[in-house]
Motif scaffolding. Sequence first.
Motif: not given
Length: 150
Positions: A78, A80, A117, A121-122, A124, A147, A149
């Motif tokens: 990722t 993102n 993560l 999947g996420r 912060k 953040v 993702k």
Amino acid sequence: MEINSEELIGILKNKIALYEHLGIEVVKIRSEEVRFRVSLEKNRNHKGTAFGGSLYATAVLAAYALVLAGLKERSIPTENIVIAKGEIQYLRPVDTDFEIVCRFPSESHEEDFYRELTSTGRVKGSITSQILGAGGSLKASLTGVFVVKL
């Protein structure tokens, strides 16, 4: 996985339009530390010092690069990455070329960040960038909440 600095710099140039305008020279770009040398001339304000927005932007960009390097090193698929909150303290005027140094608060914080993560999947988390003037004097410090993702 070995990190390819040129690949990471290419991503910054291609995905972050502001990068090319800030006069950044990448000194180090690794998952444990990012160091930029930044031109005062490209970021000068009407007082002959670095523009506050430029200091903020280069500090955020260093944190983005730190996370990007960590993702690539761990082969996490990722890019993102966004800043959710950024707080900067301007301590002294920056009247020379300057350095940005960015690290996670600790090695365990870095490992926890990527572990969360991959498991949820996420993630912060907080990352700090220091803005250093001539002789390594602290001129400003940014703490950003980032953040990521999958």
